[in-house]
Design an enzyme around this catalytic site. Sequence first.
Site, PDB file in Angstrom:
ATOM      1  N   GLU A  34       0.860  -1.193   0.000  1.00 34.75           N
ATOM      2  CA  GLU A  34       0.000   0.000   0.000  1.00 34.75           C
ATOM      3  C   GLU A  34       0.889   1.234   0.000  1.00 34.75           C
ATOM      4  O   GLU A  34       1.792   1.360   0.811  1.00 34.75           O
ATOM      5  CB  GLU A  34      -0.921  -0.017   1.232  1.00 34.75           C
ATOM      6  CG  GLU A  34      -1.764   1.238   1.409  1.00 34.75           C
ATOM      7  CD  GLU A  34      -2.599   1.611   0.185  1.00 34.75           C
ATOM      8  OE1 GLU A  34      -3.452   0.802  -0.215  1.00 34.75           O
ATOM      9  OE2 GLU A  34      -2.368   2.706  -0.384  1.00 34.75           O
ATOM     10  N   GLY A  39      -7.031   0.989   3.361  1.00 32.67           N
ATOM     11  CA  GLY A  39      -8.484   1.029   3.148  1.00 32.67           C
ATOM     12  C   GLY A  39      -8.855   1.709   1.845  1.00 32.67           C
ATOM     13  O   GLY A  39      -9.993   1.610   1.399  1.00 32.67           O
ATOM     14  N   GLY A  40      -7.909   2.439   1.227  1.00 26.75           N
ATOM     15  CA  GLY A  40      -8.138   3.008  -0.095  1.00 26.75           C
ATOM     16  C   GLY A  40      -9.177   4.121  -0.136  1.00 26.75           C
ATOM     17  O   GLY A  40      -9.447   4.801   0.855  1.00 26.75           O
ATOM     18  N   THR A  41      -9.766   4.282  -1.305  1.00 28.16           N
ATOM     19  CA  THR A  41     -10.647   5.416  -1.593  1.00 28.16           C
ATOM     20  C   THR A  41     -11.892   5.436  -0.717  1.00 28.16           C
ATOM     21  O   THR A  41     -12.215   6.459  -0.109  1.00 28.16           O
ATOM     22  CB  THR A  41     -11.078   5.365  -3.080  1.00 28.16           C
ATOM     23  OG1 THR A  41      -9.921   5.256  -3.892  1.00 28.16           O
ATOM     24  CG2 THR A  41     -11.854   6.605  -3.461  1.00 28.16           C
ATOM     25  N   CYS A  42     -12.615   4.337  -0.668  1.00 25.32           N
ATOM     26  CA  CYS A  42     -13.917   4.332   0.021  1.00 25.32           C
ATOM     27  C   CYS A  42     -13.755   4.808   1.456  1.00 25.32           C
ATOM     28  O   CYS A  42     -14.456   5.701   1.921  1.00 25.32           O
ATOM     29  CB  CYS A  42     -14.526   2.930  -0.014  1.00 25.32           C
ATOM     30  SG  CYS A  42     -16.159   2.859   0.736  1.00 25.32           S
ATOM     31  N   HIS A 441     -45.996  -1.895   7.116  1.00 20.27           N
ATOM     32  CA  HIS A 441     -46.558  -0.529   7.042  1.00 20.27           C
ATOM     33  C   HIS A 441     -46.140   0.252   8.285  1.00 20.27           C
ATOM     34  O   HIS A 441     -46.183  -0.290   9.391  1.00 20.27           O
ATOM     35  CB  HIS A 441     -48.075  -0.588   6.975  1.00 20.27           C
ATOM     36  CG  HIS A 441     -48.696   0.781   7.034  1.00 20.27           C
ATOM     37  ND1 HIS A 441     -48.691   1.637   5.951  1.00 20.27           N
ATOM     38  CD2 HIS A 441     -49.284   1.448   8.060  1.00 20.27           C
ATOM     39  CE1 HIS A 441     -49.285   2.768   6.309  1.00 20.27           C
ATOM     40  NE2 HIS A 441     -49.643   2.687   7.580  1.00 20.27           N
TER      41      HIS A 441
HETATM   42  C1  LIG Z   1     -16.177  11.153  -3.377  1.00 18.11           C
HETATM   43  C2  LIG Z   1     -16.457   9.685  -3.598  1.00 18.11           C
HETATM   44  C3  LIG Z   1     -17.570   9.113  -3.028  1.00 18.11           C
HETATM   45  C4  LIG Z   1     -17.828   7.759  -3.218  1.00 18.11           C
HETATM   46  N1  LIG Z   1     -18.954   7.226  -2.658  1.00 18.11           N
HETATM   47  C5  LIG Z   1     -19.244   5.917  -2.864  1.00 18.11           C
HETATM   48  C6  LIG Z   1     -20.393   5.336  -2.280  1.00 18.11           C
HETATM   49  O1  LIG Z   1     -21.149   5.987  -1.569  1.00 18.11           O
HETATM   50  N2  LIG Z   1     -20.633   4.030  -2.501  1.00 18.11           N
HETATM   51  C7  LIG Z   1     -19.809   3.266  -3.282  1.00 18.11           C
HETATM   52  O2  LIG Z   1     -20.073   2.077  -3.465  1.00 18.11           O
HETATM   53  N3  LIG Z   1     -18.694   3.787  -3.837  1.00 18.11           N
HETATM   54  C8  LIG Z   1     -18.398   5.088  -3.652  1.00 18.11           C
HETATM   55  N4  LIG Z   1     -17.253   5.613  -4.202  1.00 18.11           N
HETATM   56  C9  LIG Z   1     -16.386   4.735  -5.012  1.00 18.11           C
HETATM   57  C10 LIG Z   1     -15.542   3.832  -4.111  1.00 18.11           C
HETATM   58  O3  LIG Z   1     -14.796   4.633  -3.225  1.00 18.11           O
HETATM   59  C11 LIG Z   1     -14.624   2.917  -4.909  1.00 18.11           C
HETATM   60  O4  LIG Z   1     -15.379   2.298  -5.907  1.00 18.11           O
HETATM   61  C12 LIG Z   1     -14.035   1.871  -3.976  1.00 18.11           C
HETATM   62  O5  LIG Z   1     -13.147   2.488  -3.086  1.00 18.11           O
HETATM   63  C13 LIG Z   1     -13.369   0.693  -4.669  1.00 18.11           C
HETATM   64  O6  LIG Z   1     -12.066   0.948  -4.900  1.00 18.11           O
HETATM   65  P1  LIG Z   1     -10.971  -0.187  -5.170  1.00 18.11           P
HETATM   66  O7  LIG Z   1     -11.134  -1.378  -4.306  1.00 18.11           O
HETATM   67  O8  LIG Z   1     -10.953  -0.414  -6.616  1.00 18.11           O
HETATM   68  O9  LIG Z   1      -9.629   0.571  -4.780  1.00 18.11           O
HETATM   69  P2  LIG Z   1      -9.361   1.841  -3.886  1.00 18.11           P
HETATM   70  O10 LIG Z   1     -10.275   1.890  -2.741  1.00 18.11           O
HETATM   71  O11 LIG Z   1      -9.287   3.017  -4.767  1.00 18.11           O
HETATM   72  O12 LIG Z   1      -7.930   1.510  -3.305  1.00 18.11           O
HETATM   73  C14 LIG Z   1      -6.786   1.415  -4.116  1.00 18.11           C
HETATM   74  C15 LIG Z   1      -5.573   1.452  -3.206  1.00 18.11           C
HETATM   75  O13 LIG Z   1      -4.423   1.121  -3.964  1.00 18.11           O
HETATM   76  C16 LIG Z   1      -3.362   1.950  -3.561  1.00 18.11           C
HETATM   77  N5  LIG Z   1      -2.413   2.010  -4.686  1.00 18.11           N
HETATM   78  C17 LIG Z   1      -2.644   2.519  -5.926  1.00 18.11           C
HETATM   79  N6  LIG Z   1      -1.562   2.344  -6.705  1.00 18.11           N
HETATM   80  C18 LIG Z   1      -0.632   1.729  -5.949  1.00 18.11           C
HETATM   81  C19 LIG Z   1       0.685   1.298  -6.187  1.00 18.11           C
HETATM   82  N7  LIG Z   1       1.269   1.416  -7.391  1.00 18.11           N
HETATM   83  N8  LIG Z   1       1.378   0.728  -5.167  1.00 18.11           N
HETATM   84  C20 LIG Z   1       0.803   0.573  -3.950  1.00 18.11           C
HETATM   85  N9  LIG Z   1      -0.454   0.949  -3.664  1.00 18.11           N
HETATM   86  C21 LIG Z   1      -1.172   1.522  -4.662  1.00 18.11           C
HETATM   87  C22 LIG Z   1      -4.022   3.281  -3.247  1.00 18.11           C
HETATM   88  O14 LIG Z   1      -3.218   4.046  -2.366  1.00 18.11           O
HETATM   89  C23 LIG Z   1      -5.317   2.820  -2.602  1.00 18.11           C
HETATM   90  O15 LIG Z   1      -5.186   2.704  -1.207  1.00 18.11           O
HETATM   91  C24 LIG Z   1     -16.945   6.955  -3.996  1.00 18.11           C
HETATM   92  C25 LIG Z   1     -15.787   7.533  -4.552  1.00 18.11           C
HETATM   93  C26 LIG Z   1     -15.558   8.885  -4.356  1.00 18.11           C
HETATM   94  C27 LIG Z   1     -14.317   9.471  -4.964  1.00 18.11           C
END
Ligand SMILES: Cc1cc2nc3c(=O)[nH]c(=O)nc-3n(C[C@H](O)[C@H](O)[C@H](O)COP(=O)(O)OP(=O)(O)OC[C@H]3O[C@@H](n4cnc5c(N)ncnc54)[C@H](O)[C@@H]3O)c2cc1C
Length: 473
Positions: A34, A39-42, A441
């Site tokens: 990582e 935990g990434g984006t979500c 209901h």
């Molecule tokens: C503002 C916003 C609101 C959202 N709201 C919702 C919602 O309400 N409901 C919903 O279902 N989805 C929502 N989403 C979308 C959701 O966040 C993503 O679909 C979800 O996080 C799935 O992502 P993922 O598992 O593909 O990877 P991600 O969660 O994006 O994680 C990828 C990880 O890989 C790491 N990484 C990337 N490249 C490298 C590398 N070369 N080396 C090491 N690590 C790396 C990153 O740092 C990151 O931690 C939202 C997105 C945004 C931007």
Amino acid sequence: MTSHFDAVIIGTGQAGPPLANRLTKARMTVAVIERGRFGGTCVNTGCTPTKAMVASAYAAHIARRAADFGVAIGGPITVDMKKVKARRDAITGKSSKGVESWLKGMTNCTVFEGQARFASPHEVTVGTARLQAERIFINTGTRPKVPPMPGIDQVKYFTSDSLLDIDFLPRHLIVVGGGYVGLEFGQMYRRFGSEVTIIETNARLMQREDEDVSTAILGILEREGINMRLNAECIALARQGDDVVVRVDCETDPKDVQGSHVLLAVGRRPNTDDLGLEKAGVETDKRGYIVVDDQLRTNVPGIWALGDCNGKGAFTHTSYNDFEIVAANLLDNDPRRVSDRYTAYAVYIDPPLGRAGMTEAEVRKSGRPALMGKRPMTRVSRAVEKGETNGFMKIMVDAQTREILGAAILGVGGDEAIHCILDAMYAKAPYSVVQRAVHIHPTVAELIPTILGELKPLPAAGETTATEPAASG
Ligand SMILES: Cc1cc2nc3c(=O)[nH]c(=O)nc-3n(C[C@H](O)[C@H](O)[C@H](O)COP(=O)(O)OP(=O)(O)OC[C@H]3O[C@@H](n4cnc5c(N)ncnc54)[C@H](O)[C@@H]3O)c2cc1C
């Protein structure tokens, strides 16, 4: 230093960590890499922080409407943005820490922090470490897109990531992009107290939704005082003193929009450009998404791509489902596939939009004989009792197979009620099963059987149904 593992997982989004858990439980040694926050984006910049802020914005909105419910609040409603942020950060921080400690405490799992890059089809580097594995899983997600629009280098702009860093209220937030990210941020900041203008290049918001959905959402947001500039052309940014000016060659109003801050919510791009995919020979499409088959295998044997980076989904639940598909195929002798899943998502404006399956436009395009039922939220008791009657629900059904094809529930509780539809679709049950179910209901979901009892042939394009919402929005 070269280390050998049974599997390497790149990224700790929604698929990587549960996959590490399954693989290590199957006695494999796993390296997880990582480069950012666990935990990434979500967890860090997507679902969790935005939904926490949507909740704060909703509290402010309801407080302002207190008199509608017979409740008196002795004074103006103000929002303390530092506290909103602190509440949100506490929620996201706990989730991110939870993922980190889960992975770091996992038997047979070694966590590496840094940028991963392929060195060959079976080799990944991170810092000075070189990791070899027969199986490599890519879960690197996406990041906000910043298009090369004129003036972009002249102004300070926010993306959905960086806007989360601020703890003050923008005087006038200009949101470029009328998709779900732009609308969620736009409505929440309006409710926090900012003036908000949303700029969209298309003729309507959320253009992948049906026109009636887009129109209703537009009405809801405009009634909250959000300025809308649709059909925007030649968008360009410029600085004017401390302000930002966005040039909008609009059909309806050619004036520039001047505000204090600008958010670019114009889509996302996959994190695949800096992964060294060429060293492994992994194929991507022209937008950079990794090409995978129905079981998420890339063109290189032993390499899979899961989550948003494969372009097959853009949601937390689709990424988690990718994990389930890969784990089922690898470990359970269960040939699960991406094509088994139905489109399903929610848009967390208020009221939320819950969506399942096909849109009405897609049903029409498919040419199949279809029935539709539709009802405004003004005719849903639960919504009336809650004083939240914006929106409508509609359900489309195949007239021959009697299976449900799709639905949209724009209304209070729509993000939850849609699951009645979704489960019936997965069960491949005829709609009459749901129609005959006795729902509780008063709930929003109780109207689903009622609507299924009122189905009519899909009206010709442009015509409205008898239950078309008038001004309910
Ligand atoms: C503002 C916003 C609101 C959202 N709201 C919702 C919602 O309400 N409901 C919903 O279902 N989805 C929502 N989403 C979308 C959701 O966040 C993503 O679909 C979800 O996080 C799935 O992502 P993922 O598992 O593909 O990877 P991600 O969660 O994006 O994680 C990828 C990880 O890989 C790491 N990484 C990337 N490249 C490298 C590398 N070369 N080396 C090491 N690590 C790396 C990153 O740092 C990151 O931690 C939202 C997105 C945004 C931007």
